[in-house]
Design a protein around this motif. Structure first.
Motif, PDB file in Angstrom:
ATOM      1  N   LEU A  60       0.254  16.178  -1.670  1.00 23.41           N
ATOM      2  CA  LEU A  60       0.007  16.488  -0.200  1.00 23.41           C
ATOM      3  C   LEU A  60      -1.439  15.633   0.896  1.00 23.41           C
ATOM      4  CD1 LEU A  60       0.932  17.015   2.496  1.00 23.41           C
ATOM      5  CD2 LEU A  60      -0.098  19.231   2.941  1.00 23.41           C
ATOM      6  N   PRO A  61      -2.438  15.299  -0.069  1.00 15.41           N
ATOM      7  CA  PRO A  61      -3.219  14.485   0.456  1.00 15.41           C
ATOM      8  C   PRO A  61      -2.888  12.206  -0.071  1.00 15.41           C
ATOM      9  CG  PRO A  61      -4.698  16.075  -0.546  1.00 15.41           C
ATOM     10  CD  PRO A  61      -3.265  16.505  -0.898  1.00 15.41           C
ATOM     11  N   LEU A  62      -2.557  12.390  -0.599  1.00 12.03           N
ATOM     12  CA  LEU A  62      -1.783  11.133  -1.413  1.00 12.03           C
ATOM     13  C   LEU A  62      -0.246  10.398  -0.141  1.00 12.03           C
ATOM     14  CD1 LEU A  62      -2.190  11.378  -5.368  1.00 12.03           C
ATOM     15  CD2 LEU A  62      -3.187  10.479  -4.111  1.00 12.03           C
ATOM     16  N   PHE A  63       0.000  11.706  -0.337  1.00 11.89           N
ATOM     17  CA  PHE A  63       1.647  10.995   0.437  1.00 11.89           C
ATOM     18  C   PHE A  63       0.600  10.625   2.017  1.00 11.89           C
ATOM     19  CE2 PHE A  63       4.961  12.558   3.627  1.00 11.89           C
ATOM     20  CZ  PHE A  63       6.035  11.336   3.554  1.00 11.89           C
ATOM     21  N   MET A  64      -0.187  11.704   2.182  1.00 13.00           N
ATOM     22  CA  MET A  64      -0.912  11.327   3.233  1.00 13.00           C
ATOM     23  C   MET A  64      -1.043  10.020   3.767  1.00 13.00           C
ATOM     24  SD  MET A  64      -0.736  13.931   5.578  1.00 13.00           S
ATOM     25  CE  MET A  64      -1.591  13.143   7.485  1.00 13.00           C
ATOM     26  N   GLN A  65      -1.129   9.455   2.728  1.00 14.32           N
ATOM     27  CA  GLN A  65      -1.883   7.623   2.850  1.00 14.32           C
ATOM     28  C   GLN A  65      -0.463   6.399   3.194  1.00 14.32           C
ATOM     29  OE1 GLN A  65      -3.278   6.086  -0.450  1.00 14.32           O
ATOM     30  NE2 GLN A  65      -1.611   7.782  -2.213  1.00 14.32           N
ATOM     31  N   CYS A  66       0.574   7.078   3.049  1.00 10.95           N
ATOM     32  CA  CYS A  66       2.133   6.541   2.626  1.00 10.95           C
ATOM     33  C   CYS A  66       2.107   6.832   4.221  1.00 10.95           C
ATOM     34  CB  CYS A  66       2.733   7.367   2.052  1.00 10.95           C
ATOM     35  SG  CYS A  66       2.524   7.109  -0.156  1.00 10.95           S
ATOM     36  N   VAL A  67       2.152   7.873   4.827  1.00  9.01           N
ATOM     37  CA  VAL A  67       2.230   7.749   6.535  1.00  9.01           C
ATOM     38  C   VAL A  67       1.152   6.508   7.798  1.00  9.01           C
ATOM     39  CG1 VAL A  67       1.877   9.240   8.694  1.00  9.01           C
ATOM     40  CG2 VAL A  67       3.069  10.188   6.173  1.00  9.01           C
ATOM     41  N   MET A  68       0.407   6.976   6.629  1.00  6.10           N
ATOM     42  CA  MET A  68      -0.641   5.990   7.867  1.00  6.10           C
ATOM     43  C   MET A  68      -0.524   4.454   7.206  1.00  6.10           C
ATOM     44  SD  MET A  68      -3.401   7.896   9.409  1.00  6.10           S
ATOM     45  CE  MET A  68      -1.903   9.212   9.149  1.00  6.10           C
ATOM     46  N   GLY A  69       0.086   3.971   6.138  1.00  7.07           N
ATOM     47  CA  GLY A  69       0.530   2.365   6.022  1.00  7.07           C
ATOM     48  C   GLY A  69       1.225   2.327   6.193  1.00  7.07           C
ATOM     49  N   ALA A  70       2.653   3.775   6.553  1.00  5.61           N
ATOM     50  CA  ALA A  70       3.821   3.071   7.214  1.00  5.61           C
ATOM     51  C   ALA A  70       3.279   2.347   8.765  1.00  5.61           C
ATOM     52  CB  ALA A  70       4.918   4.537   7.275  1.00  5.61           C
ATOM     53  N   PHE A 112       0.847  -1.072   0.078  1.00  7.12           N
ATOM     54  CA  PHE A 112      -0.187   0.236   0.192  1.00  7.12           C
ATOM     55  C   PHE A 112       0.803   1.394   0.051  1.00  7.12           C
ATOM     56  CE2 PHE A 112      -2.058   3.658   2.815  1.00  7.12           C
ATOM     57  CZ  PHE A 112      -3.820   3.152   1.846  1.00  7.12           C
ATOM     58  N   VAL A 113       1.865   1.242   0.739  1.00  7.38           N
ATOM     59  CA  VAL A 113       3.292   2.801   0.800  1.00  7.38           C
ATOM     60  C   VAL A 113       3.450   2.506  -0.199  1.00  7.38           C
ATOM     61  CG1 VAL A 113       4.959   3.421   1.980  1.00  7.38           C
ATOM     62  CG2 VAL A 113       2.777   2.182   3.478  1.00  7.38           C
ATOM     63  N   THR A 114       3.747   1.718  -1.057  1.00  6.73           N
ATOM     64  CA  THR A 114       4.656   1.587  -2.143  1.00  6.73           C
ATOM     65  C   THR A 114       3.821   2.241  -3.535  1.00  6.73           C
ATOM     66  OG1 THR A 114       5.974  -0.624  -1.667  1.00  6.73           O
ATOM     67  CG2 THR A 114       5.732   0.301  -3.837  1.00  6.73           C
ATOM     68  N   GLY A 115       2.500   1.835  -3.159  1.00  4.43           N
ATOM     69  CA  GLY A 115       1.795   2.314  -4.488  1.00  4.43           C
ATOM     70  C   GLY A 115       1.333   3.572  -4.178  1.00  4.43           C
ATOM     71  N   GLY A 116       0.992   4.292  -2.855  1.00  3.17           N
ATOM     72  CA  GLY A 116       1.109   6.099  -1.954  1.00  3.17           C
ATOM     73  C   GLY A 116       1.794   6.609  -3.071  1.00  3.17           C
ATOM     74  N   LEU A 117       3.223   6.641  -2.960  1.00  2.28           N
ATOM     75  CA  LEU A 117       4.636   7.103  -3.182  1.00  2.28           C
ATOM     76  C   LEU A 117       4.497   6.750  -4.869  1.00  2.28           C
ATOM     77  CD1 LEU A 117       7.307   4.895  -1.108  1.00  2.28           C
ATOM     78  CD2 LEU A 117       6.504   7.713  -0.399  1.00  2.28           C
ATOM     79  N   LEU A 118       4.077   6.101  -5.699  1.00  2.00           N
ATOM     80  CA  LEU A 118       3.925   6.185  -7.070  1.00  2.00           C
ATOM     81  C   LEU A 118       2.910   7.424  -7.104  1.00  2.00           C
ATOM     82  CD1 LEU A 118       4.232   3.005  -7.962  1.00  2.00           C
ATOM     83  CD2 LEU A 118       5.689   4.521  -8.740  1.00  2.00           C
ATOM     84  N   GLN A 119       1.678   7.506  -6.236  1.00  2.00           N
ATOM     85  CA  GLN A 119       0.533   8.342  -7.107  1.00  2.00           C
ATOM     86  C   GLN A 119       1.497   9.033  -6.812  1.00  2.00           C
ATOM     87  OE1 GLN A 119      -3.775   6.908  -5.727  1.00  2.00           O
ATOM     88  NE2 GLN A 119      -2.237   5.506  -4.603  1.00  2.00           N
ATOM     89  N   THR A 120       2.071   9.743  -5.090  1.00  2.00           N
ATOM     90  CA  THR A 120       2.605  10.652  -4.929  1.00  2.00           C
ATOM     91  C   THR A 120       3.458  11.495  -5.771  1.00  2.00           C
ATOM     92  OG1 THR A 120       2.509  10.541  -2.360  1.00  2.00           O
ATOM     93  CG2 THR A 120       3.819  11.956  -3.099  1.00  2.00           C
ATOM     94  N   ILE A 121       4.514  10.862  -6.331  1.00  2.00           N
ATOM     95  CA  ILE A 121       5.465  11.218  -7.629  1.00  2.00           C
ATOM     96  C   ILE A 121       5.252  10.970  -9.081  1.00  2.00           C
ATOM     97  CG2 ILE A 121       7.209  11.118  -5.389  1.00  2.00           C
ATOM     98  CD1 ILE A 121       8.260   8.756  -7.017  1.00  2.00           C
ATOM     99  N   ALA A 122       3.775  10.601  -9.327  1.00  2.43           N
ATOM    100  CA  ALA A 122       3.475  10.691 -10.481  1.00  2.43           C
ATOM    101  C   ALA A 122       3.980  12.253 -11.264  1.00  2.43           C
ATOM    102  CB  ALA A 122       2.332  10.463 -10.132  1.00  2.43           C
ATOM    103  N   GLY A 123       4.223  11.511 -12.491  1.00  2.00           N
ATOM    104  CA  GLY A 123       4.750  12.550 -13.235  1.00  2.00           C
ATOM    105  C   GLY A 123       3.572  11.865 -14.808  1.00  2.00           C
ATOM    106  N   SER A 124       3.110  11.223 -14.671  1.00  2.00           N
ATOM    107  CA  SER A 124       2.172  10.821 -15.872  1.00  2.00           C
ATOM    108  C   SER A 124       1.234  10.398 -15.834  1.00  2.00           C
ATOM    109  CB  SER A 124       2.544  10.406 -17.427  1.00  2.00           C
ATOM    110  OG  SER A 124       3.484   8.967 -16.424  1.00  2.00           O
ATOM    111  N   MET A 125      -0.323   9.906 -16.112  1.00  2.00           N
ATOM    112  CA  MET A 125      -1.481   8.856 -15.927  1.00  2.00           C
ATOM    113  C   MET A 125      -1.323   8.098 -15.643  1.00  2.00           C
ATOM    114  SD  MET A 125      -4.639   9.413 -15.196  1.00  2.00           S
ATOM    115  CE  MET A 125      -4.870  11.228 -15.949  1.00  2.00           C
ATOM    116  N   ALA A 126      -0.255   6.914 -17.027  1.00  2.00           N
ATOM    117  CA  ALA A 126       0.219   6.268 -16.266  1.00  2.00           C
ATOM    118  C   ALA A 126       1.110   5.644 -15.500  1.00  2.00           C
ATOM    119  CB  ALA A 126       1.314   5.823 -17.631  1.00  2.00           C
ATOM    120  N   MET A 127       2.037   6.755 -14.354  1.00  2.00           N
ATOM    121  CA  MET A 127       2.278   6.194 -13.448  1.00  2.00           C
ATOM    122  C   MET A 127       1.217   6.597 -12.455  1.00  2.00           C
ATOM    123  SD  MET A 127       5.506   7.819 -10.956  1.00  2.00           S
ATOM    124  CE  MET A 127       7.008   7.073 -11.756  1.00  2.00           C
TER     125      MET A 127
END
Length: 544
Positions: free
Chosen positions: A119-129, A36-51
């Motif tokens: 920022l909202p997408l990164f918050m899920q990484c904190v909870m998952g961690a 879950f944290v991995t998926g959240g990080l990918l969303q947080t740093i996403a630079g394209s729709m594919a990511m």
């Protein structure tokens, strides 16, 4: 984008039951958190729709894993007298997360950069961690430990949960014997495949899956996912719609607190039935006020959305997550919970996909569709149950309808499970194939589901064993806790009790498949005599 996460959750929930049986509940929670944290990080740093899409799918895999295994773990470590309360507290934590995400979205809407969504997408990484770290310090499920022959670890965990850490505590040792007896009896049933699960426990699996399906069809995701659209449809515009969603989230959280104190007093069924009635009325009135579209429509829609959300949080929110793990036997609990969670995510995806389309096509009539499903869930929970409750009796006086005498034998049954031990659920459903029901279990079943009362004669209950040995079990079964040495106040486990990983699990399953693990002699190891029962004092062939 909403439904993409649910695709990953659905796929992982189908397989995580098997994974949870192999790795254990605790490790599965840990790995699910990391995914879950991995998926959240990918969303947080996403630079394209594919990511972004990739991140959503991976996060969905983590969500499906956790939503399946956490309720199973919760039910397996909870005592029967407050199992419902603990599961409802867990659901409250879930809704606190939802409400927090709404308010984070609201405040981040004032940010004039891409941080407003990163920022909202990164918050899920904190909870998952935090969840991943917590999984490193919690204990393993004692039922999984005993089912996988880690008996020394099992008695230590049970002592910590039930005996204040004392492995010689009478209550803890009795709990160990009850769980071990259930494990050994279920091993006599043979393989634990999905096909066998549907043959033996199809009623339980149906209940587990239908409860989760109704939880979604009752319309919660129309409010949770699309609340801003609902409020905009009612007349609130822009950031005001998000603000109303946040206020609704607070109401949602508060509504999950009363079940803490009611679920183990009233029981599961009264909560589900009362919630279905109020939710049906609230959705109907939301539809009505949007239809008439008068000056007070926005206010009335907010009021009834909050009422709907509150009664969902009190009833069909927590109970469908509590119900499946507690009604399923240990041998197929993870698999059955896997299917019930998969049905949750399947209908979650369906509602998420069709809601925007239906809001455009049928507008206010959408809420009547979900009101119908609330009524259907009431009918399934009320009229097809084996006992007649006061509400039903009153309705039958008004509208006389003949109820079939074999009503108690229909498959659409939601029996009451409040206060029943997990190992005693067979007494309610009567579908165990290992042993014939005893007079005591028959009487218990009758008292719980309103059947014919039997006479509980203790002397005829084979589970009671000989006088002075209340949990002696079947001859040939060693269900006494193993000896665990204690040094400096800490249990000293033998090396063989340590978790052996996937390789050891495969070896153990192969031995069990050859009949070597049927009896469970000693500390969970196989006996030499196979899996047949024998009478007291009856020697094996060749024994003196």
């Amino acid at each position: 984008m909403v439904a993409i996460l649910e695709v990953g959750a659905f796929a992982s929930s189908l397989i995580v039951g098997r994974v949870g049986d192999i790795l254990g509940r605790r490790k599965t929670i840990f790995y699910g958190s990391i995914i879950f944290v991995t998926g959240g990080l990918l969303q947080t740093i996403a630079g394209s729709m594919a990511m972004m899409i990739l991140g959503r799918i991976i996060a969905g895999v983590g969500v499906g894993t956790l939503s399946t295994i956490v309720p199973v773990y919760q039910s397996e470590i909870s005592p029967p007298h407050n199992r419902g309360k603990l599961a409802c507290i867990e659901f409250t934590g879930n809704i606190i997360g939802y409400a927090t995400s709404v308010w984070v979205d609201y405040f981040c809407s004032f940010i004039r950069s891409d941080y407003s969504w990163r920022l909202p997408l990164f918050m899920q990484c904190v909870m998952g961690a935090l969840l991943a770290l917590g999984s490193l310090i919690i204990c393993e499920s004692p039922r999984w430990l005993l089912d996988n022959d880690h008996d020394e670890e099992g008695i230590v965990v049970i002592a910590n949960l039930y005996g204040g850490g004392d492995i010689h505590n009478h209550k803890a040792r009795e709990e160990y014997r009850e769980i071990k007896m259930d494990v050994l009896l279920q091993r006599q049933e043979g393989e634990r495949s999905y096909s066998e699960m549907f043959k033996r426990y199809r009623k339980r699996v149906f209940i587990a899956m239908s409860a989760q399906a109704f939880a979604q069809l009752n319309g919660i995701n129309v409010i949770s996912y699309y609340a801003p659209l609902v409020f905009e449809q009612a007349g609130w515009v822009g950031r005001d719609a998000i603000l109303m969603t946040g206020i609704n989230g607070i109401t949602y959280v508060l509504s999950t607190i009363p079940p803490w104190y009611l679920v183990d007093r009233w029981g599961r069924r009264p909560i589900l039935l009362s919630g279905a009635i109020v939710m049906m009325l609230a959705l109907s009135l939301i539809s009505y006020f949007i239809y008439i579209d008068v000056h007070y429509t926005p206010t009335m829609v907010v009021v009834f959305v909050m009422i709907y959300n509150a009664f969902f949080g009190y009833s069909w929110g927590p109970i469908p997550w509590l119900y499946p793990p507690e009604i399923l036997p240990l041998s197929i609990r993870a698999k059955g919970a896997s299917l019930s969670t998969a049905s949750n995510w399947a209908f979650n995806w369906l509602v998420g996909e069709v809601t925007p389309v239906l809001q455009e096509a049928i507008k206010w009539r959408l809420y009547l569709v979900h009101a119908f499903f609330c009524a259907a869930s009431f009918v399934v929970g009320k009229f097809l149950l084996p006992s007649l409750d006061p509400i039903l009796v009153l309705l039958l006086r008004i509208v006389p309808v003949r109820i079939p005498t074999n009503c108690s034998e229909v498959y659409f049954t939601y029996p009451e499970t409040c206060g029943v031990r997990l190992e005693d659920m067979d007494a309610i459903f009567g579908d165990a194939t290992t042993a014939l029901p005893t007079p005591a279990t028959g009487a218990e079943r009758a008292s719980l589901v309103g059947g014919r009362v039997l006479s509980p004669v203790p002397s005829l209950d084979i589970r009671r064993g000989m006088p002075g040995r209340p949990v002696a079990g079947f001859p040939g079964f060693d269900i006494d806790p193993p000896f665990v040495g204690v040094e400096n106040g800490k249990p000293q486990l033998s090396k063989k009790s340590n978790s052996e990983g996937v390789g050891g699990w495969i070896t153990r399953m192969v031995k069990r498949g050859k009949g070597g693990g049927g009896n469970g002699k000693g500390n969970g190891s196989a006996s030499e005599g196979g899996g047949d029962y024998r009478r007291l004092d009856q020697a094996e062939d060749g024994e003196e």
